[in-house]
Design a protein around this motif. Structure first.
Motif, PDB file in Angstrom:
ATOM      1  N   ASP A 180      68.076  53.718 102.497  1.00 59.35           N
ATOM      2  CA  ASP A 180      67.717  54.227 101.297  1.00 59.35           C
ATOM      3  C   ASP A 180      66.135  54.756 101.556  1.00 59.35           C
ATOM      4  O   ASP A 180      65.692  56.100 101.020  1.00 59.35           O
ATOM      5  CB  ASP A 180      67.429  53.203  99.952  1.00 59.35           C
ATOM      6  CG  ASP A 180      68.923  53.099  99.405  1.00 59.35           C
ATOM      7  OD1 ASP A 180      69.841  53.857 100.027  1.00 59.35           O
ATOM      8  OD2 ASP A 180      69.041  52.458  98.714  1.00 59.35           O
ATOM      9  N   ASP A 181      65.407  53.867 102.115  1.00 58.12           N
ATOM     10  CA  ASP A 181      63.985  54.563 102.585  1.00 58.12           C
ATOM     11  C   ASP A 181      63.641  55.713 103.612  1.00 58.12           C
ATOM     12  O   ASP A 181      62.917  56.157 103.699  1.00 58.12           O
ATOM     13  CB  ASP A 181      63.090  53.347 103.105  1.00 58.12           C
ATOM     14  CG  ASP A 181      63.575  52.634 104.186  1.00 58.12           C
ATOM     15  OD1 ASP A 181      64.744  52.782 104.545  1.00 58.12           O
ATOM     16  OD2 ASP A 181      62.649  51.897 104.921  1.00 58.12           O
ATOM     17  N   GLU A 182      64.951  55.821 104.146  1.00 57.30           N
ATOM     18  CA  GLU A 182      64.940  57.113 105.146  1.00 57.30           C
ATOM     19  C   GLU A 182      65.546  58.318 104.715  1.00 57.30           C
ATOM     20  O   GLU A 182      65.828  59.428 105.542  1.00 57.30           O
ATOM     21  CB  GLU A 182      66.027  56.706 106.427  1.00 57.30           C
ATOM     22  CG  GLU A 182      65.120  55.489 107.126  1.00 57.30           C
ATOM     23  CD  GLU A 182      65.638  55.171 108.447  1.00 57.30           C
ATOM     24  OE1 GLU A 182      66.578  56.155 109.047  1.00 57.30           O
ATOM     25  OE2 GLU A 182      65.402  54.235 108.875  1.00 57.30           O
ATOM     26  N   LEU A 183      66.120  58.249 103.600  1.00 57.67           N
ATOM     27  CA  LEU A 183      66.896  59.522 102.757  1.00 57.67           C
ATOM     28  C   LEU A 183      65.571  60.743 102.516  1.00 57.67           C
ATOM     29  O   LEU A 183      64.505  59.994 101.764  1.00 57.67           O
ATOM     30  CB  LEU A 183      67.521  59.076 101.355  1.00 57.67           C
ATOM     31  CG  LEU A 183      68.716  58.466 101.776  1.00 57.67           C
ATOM     32  CD1 LEU A 183      69.252  57.720 100.225  1.00 57.67           C
ATOM     33  CD2 LEU A 183      69.829  59.081 102.583  1.00 57.67           C
ATOM     34  N   PRO A 184      65.826  61.667 102.632  1.00 57.73           N
ATOM     35  CA  PRO A 184      64.813  62.803 102.379  1.00 57.73           C
ATOM     36  C   PRO A 184      64.504  63.206 101.052  1.00 57.73           C
ATOM     37  O   PRO A 184      63.759  63.768 100.692  1.00 57.73           O
ATOM     38  CB  PRO A 184      65.355  63.914 103.248  1.00 57.73           C
ATOM     39  CG  PRO A 184      66.781  63.950 103.319  1.00 57.73           C
ATOM     40  CD  PRO A 184      66.979  62.240 103.248  1.00 57.73           C
ATOM     41  N   VAL A 185      65.610  63.031 100.073  1.00 57.14           N
ATOM     42  CA  VAL A 185      65.556  63.383  98.846  1.00 57.14           C
ATOM     43  C   VAL A 185      66.225  62.132  97.827  1.00 57.14           C
ATOM     44  O   VAL A 185      66.895  61.300  98.574  1.00 57.14           O
ATOM     45  CB  VAL A 185      66.388  64.772  98.558  1.00 57.14           C
ATOM     46  CG1 VAL A 185      65.778  65.970  99.350  1.00 57.14           C
ATOM     47  CG2 VAL A 185      67.844  64.516  99.022  1.00 57.14           C
TER      48      VAL A 185
ATOM     49  N   LEU B 138      73.294  66.183 105.454  1.00 55.46           N
ATOM     50  CA  LEU B 138      73.688  64.749 105.106  1.00 55.46           C
ATOM     51  C   LEU B 138      74.782  65.276 103.970  1.00 55.46           C
ATOM     52  O   LEU B 138      74.469  66.282 103.272  1.00 55.46           O
ATOM     53  CB  LEU B 138      72.610  64.087 104.322  1.00 55.46           C
ATOM     54  CG  LEU B 138      71.449  63.577 105.435  1.00 55.46           C
ATOM     55  CD1 LEU B 138      70.257  63.112 104.493  1.00 55.46           C
ATOM     56  CD2 LEU B 138      71.849  62.637 106.319  1.00 55.46           C
ATOM     57  N   PHE B 139      75.712  64.715 104.162  1.00 55.91           N
ATOM     58  CA  PHE B 139      77.001  64.952 103.170  1.00 55.91           C
ATOM     59  C   PHE B 139      77.239  63.742 102.264  1.00 55.91           C
ATOM     60  O   PHE B 139      77.124  62.693 102.634  1.00 55.91           O
ATOM     61  CB  PHE B 139      78.034  65.848 103.721  1.00 55.91           C
ATOM     62  CG  PHE B 139      79.064  64.950 104.722  1.00 55.91           C
ATOM     63  CD1 PHE B 139      79.835  64.296 104.374  1.00 55.91           C
ATOM     64  CD2 PHE B 139      78.315  64.711 105.844  1.00 55.91           C
ATOM     65  CE1 PHE B 139      80.534  63.535 105.095  1.00 55.91           C
ATOM     66  CE2 PHE B 139      79.087  64.041 106.838  1.00 55.91           C
ATOM     67  CZ  PHE B 139      80.294  63.140 106.451  1.00 55.91           C
TER      68      PHE B 139
ATOM     69  N   THR C 263      75.299  56.465 105.029  1.00 52.85           N
ATOM     70  CA  THR C 263      74.980  55.486 106.256  1.00 52.85           C
ATOM     71  C   THR C 263      73.486  55.449 106.556  1.00 52.85           C
ATOM     72  O   THR C 263      73.283  54.969 107.416  1.00 52.85           O
ATOM     73  CB  THR C 263      76.049  56.260 107.456  1.00 52.85           C
ATOM     74  OG1 THR C 263      75.313  57.421 107.714  1.00 52.85           O
ATOM     75  CG2 THR C 263      77.337  56.147 107.077  1.00 52.85           C
ATOM     76  N   VAL C 264      72.629  56.184 105.706  1.00 54.21           N
ATOM     77  CA  VAL C 264      71.214  56.150 105.804  1.00 54.21           C
ATOM     78  C   VAL C 264      70.634  55.237 105.090  1.00 54.21           C
ATOM     79  O   VAL C 264      70.888  55.021 103.951  1.00 54.21           O
ATOM     80  CB  VAL C 264      70.752  57.724 105.830  1.00 54.21           C
ATOM     81  CG1 VAL C 264      69.354  57.673 105.822  1.00 54.21           C
ATOM     82  CG2 VAL C 264      71.481  58.651 106.708  1.00 54.21           C
TER      83      VAL C 264
END
Length: 124
Positions: free
Chosen positions: A43-48, A10-11, A40-41
């Motif tokens: 919020d609840d799928e972000l790893p950090v 992710l960038f 594009t992800v």
């Protein structure tokens, strides 16, 4: 936060320098994992936390492991089929890893000054 079924890098897609950098690496076959802008992800799928994603690239790996910055880039290059994957292995060496992390931090803090940068590149 979710556990990644597949690795992904992710960038910051709002940063022109970051976008140009991953595109440059991809065109040379140096990215061994899929990459996408964190924006594009869901919020609840972000790893950090978003705050971390705004300051460094993050490699999300299965099992909930995340790597950031120079470590994320090194792991992604190591996973590629490129001859440059050797560089990814070299970046694991303790002295080299320390220098790579320091260089990454300096570039990240100054990315708004780099070629291809935009106003969105400025951190904090």
């Amino acid at each position: 936060m979710r556990e990644a079924p597949e690795p992904r890098l992710l960038f910051d897609g709002d940063c022109g320098f970051c976008t140009r950098s991953v595109t440059w690496l991809d065109r040379r076959g140096m990215l061994g994992y899929p990459f996408l802008p964190w924006q594009t992800v869901a919020d609840d799928e972000l790893p950090v936390p978003v705050e971390r994603l705004m300051t460094e690239v993050v490699l999300e790996l299965p099992g909930g492991t995340t790597l950031g910055g120079a470590d994320a880039l090194a792991a992604t290059v190591r996973a590629s089929a490129s001859p440059w994957r050797v560089a990814g292995h070299l970046l694991r060496l303790p002295g080299v890893r320390h220098v790579a992390r320091a260089v990454y931090r300096v570039i990240a803090r100054n990315r708004y000054r780099m070629p291809g940068a935009s106003a969105a590149c400025k951190i904090g």
